[in-house]
Design a protein around this motif. Sequence first.
Motif, PDB file in Angstrom:
ATOM      1  N   VAL A 194      12.386 -25.483  57.230  1.00 39.77           N
ATOM      2  CA  VAL A 194      13.617 -26.092  56.725  1.00 39.77           C
ATOM      3  C   VAL A 194      14.564 -25.024  56.206  1.00 39.77           C
ATOM      4  CG1 VAL A 194      14.559 -27.605  54.948  1.00 39.77           C
ATOM      5  CG2 VAL A 194      12.534 -28.288  56.213  1.00 39.77           C
ATOM      6  N   ALA A 195      14.022 -23.981  55.534  1.00 33.76           N
ATOM      7  CA  ALA A 195      14.872 -22.914  54.989  1.00 33.76           C
ATOM      8  C   ALA A 195      15.634 -22.191  56.091  1.00 33.76           C
ATOM      9  CB  ALA A 195      14.008 -21.932  54.206  1.00 33.76           C
ATOM     10  N   ARG A 196      14.928 -21.926  57.199  1.00 31.72           N
ATOM     11  CA  ARG A 196      15.606 -21.259  58.296  1.00 31.72           C
ATOM     12  C   ARG A 196      16.658 -22.159  58.939  1.00 31.72           C
ATOM     13  NH1 ARG A 196      13.834 -16.518  60.071  1.00 31.72           N
ATOM     14  NH2 ARG A 196      11.861 -15.685  59.282  1.00 31.72           N
ATOM     15  N   SER A 220      19.550 -19.140  50.996  1.00 35.52           N
ATOM     16  CA  SER A 220      19.697 -17.753  50.589  1.00 35.52           C
ATOM     17  C   SER A 220      18.338 -17.128  50.369  1.00 35.52           C
ATOM     18  CB  SER A 220      20.526 -17.670  49.301  1.00 35.52           C
ATOM     19  OG  SER A 220      19.821 -18.297  48.237  1.00 35.52           O
ATOM     20  N   ALA A 221      18.300 -15.806  50.408  1.00 36.73           N
ATOM     21  CA  ALA A 221      17.031 -15.084  50.220  1.00 36.73           C
ATOM     22  C   ALA A 221      16.453 -15.369  48.846  1.00 36.73           C
ATOM     23  CB  ALA A 221      17.251 -13.586  50.405  1.00 36.73           C
ATOM     24  N   HIS A 222      17.344 -15.493  47.834  1.00 40.15           N
ATOM     25  CA  HIS A 222      16.864 -15.772  46.473  1.00 40.15           C
ATOM     26  C   HIS A 222      16.182 -17.134  46.402  1.00 40.15           C
ATOM     27  CE1 HIS A 222      17.299 -17.348  42.352  1.00 40.15           C
ATOM     28  NE2 HIS A 222      16.987 -16.093  42.004  1.00 40.15           N
ATOM     29  N   ASP A 223      16.847 -18.132  47.000  1.00 41.88           N
ATOM     30  CA  ASP A 223      16.261 -19.489  46.969  1.00 41.88           C
ATOM     31  C   ASP A 223      14.931 -19.538  47.727  1.00 41.88           C
ATOM     32  OD1 ASP A 223      18.412 -20.315  45.537  1.00 41.88           O
ATOM     33  OD2 ASP A 223      19.492 -21.186  47.247  1.00 41.88           O
ATOM     34  N   THR A 256       9.046 -19.877  47.798  1.00 40.57           N
ATOM     35  CA  THR A 256       7.781 -19.269  48.225  1.00 40.57           C
ATOM     36  C   THR A 256       6.884 -18.988  47.019  1.00 40.57           C
ATOM     37  OG1 THR A 256       8.914 -18.255  50.099  1.00 40.57           O
ATOM     38  CG2 THR A 256       6.748 -17.373  49.503  1.00 40.57           C
ATOM     39  N   MET A 257       7.478 -18.511  45.915  1.00 37.89           N
ATOM     40  CA  MET A 257       6.689 -18.241  44.718  1.00 37.89           C
ATOM     41  C   MET A 257       6.069 -19.516  44.153  1.00 37.89           C
ATOM     42  SD  MET A 257       5.606 -15.900  42.683  1.00 37.89           S
ATOM     43  CE  MET A 257       6.687 -14.520  43.134  1.00 37.89           C
ATOM     44  N   VAL A 258       6.842 -20.588  44.148  1.00 36.78           N
ATOM     45  CA  VAL A 258       6.312 -21.870  43.654  1.00 36.78           C
ATOM     46  C   VAL A 258       5.150 -22.339  44.520  1.00 36.78           C
ATOM     47  CG1 VAL A 258       6.857 -24.305  43.316  1.00 36.78           C
ATOM     48  CG2 VAL A 258       8.481 -22.557  42.587  1.00 36.78           C
ATOM     49  N   VAL A 259       5.308 -22.228  45.831  1.00 43.47           N
ATOM     50  CA  VAL A 259       4.243 -22.648  46.747  1.00 43.47           C
ATOM     51  C   VAL A 259       3.004 -21.772  46.571  1.00 43.47           C
ATOM     52  CG1 VAL A 259       3.591 -22.875  49.177  1.00 43.47           C
ATOM     53  CG2 VAL A 259       5.837 -23.639  48.409  1.00 43.47           C
ATOM     54  N   ALA A 260       3.197 -20.473  46.367  1.00 42.68           N
ATOM     55  CA  ALA A 260       2.055 -19.561  46.186  1.00 42.68           C
ATOM     56  C   ALA A 260       1.272 -19.918  44.924  1.00 42.68           C
ATOM     57  CB  ALA A 260       2.556 -18.112  46.121  1.00 42.68           C
ATOM     58  N   MET A 261       1.986 -20.222  43.829  1.00 46.71           N
ATOM     59  CA  MET A 261       1.292 -20.602  42.604  1.00 46.71           C
ATOM     60  C   MET A 261       0.521 -21.916  42.803  1.00 46.71           C
ATOM     61  SD  MET A 261       1.807 -18.195  40.441  1.00 46.71           S
ATOM     62  CE  MET A 261       1.728 -17.117  41.893  1.00 46.71           C
ATOM     63  N   ALA A 262       1.139 -22.848  43.533  1.00 51.37           N
ATOM     64  CA  ALA A 262       0.446 -24.114  43.825  1.00 51.37           C
ATOM     65  C   ALA A 262      -0.794 -23.863  44.677  1.00 51.37           C
ATOM     66  CB  ALA A 262       1.393 -25.079  44.534  1.00 51.37           C
ATOM     67  N   ALA A 263      -0.690 -22.882  45.601  1.00 49.84           N
ATOM     68  CA  ALA A 263      -1.842 -22.558  46.448  1.00 49.84           C
ATOM     69  C   ALA A 263      -2.988 -22.009  45.622  1.00 49.84           C
ATOM     70  CB  ALA A 263      -1.424 -21.558  47.520  1.00 49.84           C
TER      71      ALA A 263
END
Length: 372
Positions: free
Chosen positions: A58-60, A65-68, A73-80
């Motif tokens: 969806v992002a692509r 933006s790269a920041h968003d 990605t950081m939120v998903v990694a923490m959830a993982a």
Amino acid sequence: MTTRDFLLIALFAFLGAVVAGLLGAGVLWLIRRRSLTTSLAVVAAVAVTAMLAGTLAVARAMFLSAHDLTVVTMVVAMAALVSLAVALLLGRWVVAGSRALTAAARSFGDGGHFAAPDGSANAELAALSRELASTSAKLATSRDRERALETSRRELVAWISHDLRTPLAGLRAMSEALEDGVAAEPDRYLRQMRTEVERLNDMVGDLFELSRIHAGALALSPSRISMYDLVGDALAGADALAREHGVCLIGDRIEPVPVEVDGKEMSRVLSNLLVNAIHRTPSDGTVAVAAERSHDGVVVSVTDGCGGIPDDDLPRVFDTGWRGTHARTPPAGAGLGLAIVRGIVEAHRGQAAVRNVPGGCRFEVTLPLAEV
């Protein structure tokens, strides 16, 4: 956001999740024989990967933006990480419970009893534990029954061997005396030989009947018969033996209740009970027979004057080969009559029982009433 944008986001998210799901399914198939902990970790990873794949797709498509994208990605990694930790913890807990249950179930192989492992378990393992405990109880009962049957068989072989040896030895001695011409009273010897042959014939007949019962080959030919007629015929057949032993036979409270039984086999039941009672009742004693309707069916009782049976022996009275104490054992008894009684009665869907009464004991046979 337009409807087209919404549908586009849903499509890209779905495609990303499908790709991650298919890869996860392949990994699960490859590790299907591994520990449940590994499988749960893969499931957690697939869920997070599916979410990450959909987010990246969806992002692509939406040109985030790269920041968003980094934040997402950081939120998903923490959830993982959290999901993986929870999956590993759950897997270890389930595996620990499964191993404890497996260790407890090994007692079956050693002939022991199943004891549910300590600690809490999930609903499935708890249900399995209850089923194993129930199976353990049934196996223990079966083992006890098998041991009792084996003990009964050994006792029966020993007693039958002794009972057969005695008349055979007597027959051989008498036949040798007749053959050598040294018998002072040949007619008396012949009468005694006939008595011993009849005794052997009765024992062999009892053994054959008992073998049919144990093999489930007892063929019944039921017919509608009045209990009054059955008991009356049995009393008439046992009258001569009762007179010989000086025992009074009494038939009271014999109701003409109809039953659906095999007349020949049920006559044998009553005959065995009457002969057993007459042999164990002293001279001038009384053997009473009754047949009455009850809420369970028809109860036929034979009460003797034997003085009672020890409480420890009551559960064994109908066992094959049981003959009680020496004082209550008739010389010709092989311990088969009451076992045959129980087998025939149970084949008629009835029950045989015994209990002590003042001065003796009462054998009771309960049979179902004939259908109207």
